[in-house]
Design a protein around this motif. Sequence first.
Motif, mmCIF file in Angstrom:
data_model
loop_
_atom_site.group_PDB
_atom_site.id
_atom_site.type_symbol
_atom_site.label_atom_id
_atom_site.label_comp_id
_atom_site.label_asym_id
_atom_site.label_seq_id
_atom_site.Cartn_x
_atom_site.Cartn_y
_atom_site.Cartn_z
ATOM 1 N N SER A 172 -9.333 11.220 1.194
ATOM 2 C CA SER A 172 -8.578 12.150 0.343
ATOM 3 C C SER A 172 -8.884 11.926 -1.129
ATOM 4 C CB SER A 172 -7.073 12.015 0.608
ATOM 5 O OG SER A 172 -6.624 10.705 0.258
ATOM 6 N N GLY A 173 -9.126 10.660 -1.495
ATOM 7 C CA GLY A 173 -9.476 10.367 -2.880
ATOM 8 C C GLY A 173 -10.829 10.933 -3.262
ATOM 9 N N HIS B 136 4.897 6.165 8.717
ATOM 10 C CA HIS B 136 3.598 6.231 9.400
ATOM 11 C C HIS B 136 3.616 5.615 10.788
ATOM 12 C CE1 HIS B 136 1.357 7.900 6.040
ATOM 13 N NE2 HIS B 136 1.875 7.004 5.245
ATOM 14 N N ALA C 38 0.812 -1.217 0.000
ATOM 15 C CA ALA C 38 0.000 0.000 0.000
ATOM 16 C C ALA C 38 0.846 1.268 0.000
ATOM 17 C CB ALA C 38 -0.937 0.008 1.199
ATOM 18 N N ARG D 225 -6.894 7.607 3.200
ATOM 19 C CA ARG D 225 -6.633 7.584 1.753
ATOM 20 C C ARG D 225 -7.936 7.645 0.975
ATOM 21 N NH1 ARG D 225 -2.707 3.038 -0.588
ATOM 22 N NH2 ARG D 225 -1.197 4.498 0.311
ATOM 23 N N LEU D 226 -8.938 6.927 1.459
ATOM 24 C CA LEU D 226 -10.240 6.919 0.776
ATOM 25 C C LEU D 226 -10.869 8.302 0.843
ATOM 26 C CD1 LEU D 226 -12.367 5.184 -0.645
ATOM 27 C CD2 LEU D 226 -13.337 4.679 1.613
ATOM 28 N N LEU E 107 -5.218 4.463 8.122
ATOM 29 C CA LEU E 107 -4.540 4.987 6.938
ATOM 30 C C LEU E 107 -5.374 4.742 5.686
ATOM 31 C CD1 LEU E 107 -0.881 3.855 7.731
ATOM 32 C CD2 LEU E 107 -1.762 6.192 7.780
ATOM 33 N N GLY E 108 -6.010 3.581 5.626
ATOM 34 C CA GLY E 108 -6.866 3.290 4.480
ATOM 35 C C GLY E 108 -8.070 4.212 4.400
ATOM 36 N N TRP F 293 2.857 2.300 2.516
ATOM 37 C CA TRP F 293 2.865 2.931 3.841
ATOM 38 C C TRP F 293 4.185 2.761 4.583
ATOM 39 C CZ3 TRP F 293 -2.494 0.345 4.645
ATOM 40 C CH2 TRP F 293 -3.483 1.153 4.049
#
Length: 366
Positions: free
Chosen positions: A362-363, A218, A138, A359-360, A355-356, A140
């Motif tokens: 921010s996307g 991270h 990923a 990321r989602l 973190l996932g 990270w």
Amino acid sequence: MRGADVLQESLFTVRKLDDFVPAAHPLRPIREQVNQALVRLDGLFARMYAEDAKGGRPSIAPEKLLRAMLLQVFYSIRSERQLMEQTQYNLLFRWFIGLAMDDVVWVPTVFSKNRDRLIEHDAVVALFNEVLAQADQAGWLSGEHFSVDGTLIQAWAGHKSFVRKDGDDEGDGSDFRGQRRSNDTHASTSDPDARLYRKGGTASELRYIGHTLSDNRHGLIANARVTHADGYAEREAAKAMIADAVQAAAEDAQVTLGADKGYDAAEFVEALQEMKVIPHVAQNTSNRRSAVPDEIASSDGYAISQRKRKLIEQGFGWAKFIGPIRQVMVRGLAKVDQVFMLAMTGYNLVRMRTLGQLRLQSGKAA
């Protein structure tokens, strides 16, 4: 109109366990990550039970066993007996482990026996590595910049059990005032692997030391282990863990290692330099000269490492407040190490879920 206080159950139901777990429950992404890792460990599990292939009663599936052990970490469950009790009526636990509503829950002693088999084959270490591989895929992990630290783990043994090895103690060991005791002459009858140890302003207790190597990007834990408690354990464990990181890093990588002042020793800094690791160790200049060269301490990368190394404390804090490592309820170095590795695996899974989600989000914002 007042409703009637009547319990009327249906004779049949067509609902599945998955229907009872909210779609946004935080365990859903964690279970998906765990299942991906367990699939990759199928070969290991097959070898573990190859000797039982000729017959006998089927044991607990290792996949279910590991998922149950992770639940014990996530929900601060102190013992296998309490875990089995919760699993009996908790539909969320049954769903995460992979037990159907009608499946019989294991006997605690059988669960403990199967857990010990995982130690023989380093199954928890393999799970930790597979979860870490997902973090690497990923993006990270930096794979180059690390921090190291250790934390005290109180053993499941008390002062009364710490008696002379030659058996010359008088009484039951409860009155030890004025006696000179050391690990050379004394040992715990409850947990012979535990060592009497103190650090800083803490009192002497029977302890182990847990060590972690965190990736600075991270703060994910890249390596972890437990050792006997002594004054050299932290630096020796740090050298072993960073050596593994160097071996896994790219050939042209400039590996750095951040640490606190306790690691500022000439022998440790020289060992890092021999491994071509840049020592970003906090300088200890209290009535002494630091072993860390001033040109390294004045660099921008050194300042970044000193800020990032504090992330490692989050793993220790989570594993002690949520996880079971403040005082372990198992005895023996191998079992304590298993508990510690499982706690750090749980921490990584929780951190990766966050973190996932970031990321989602921010996307979607983009």
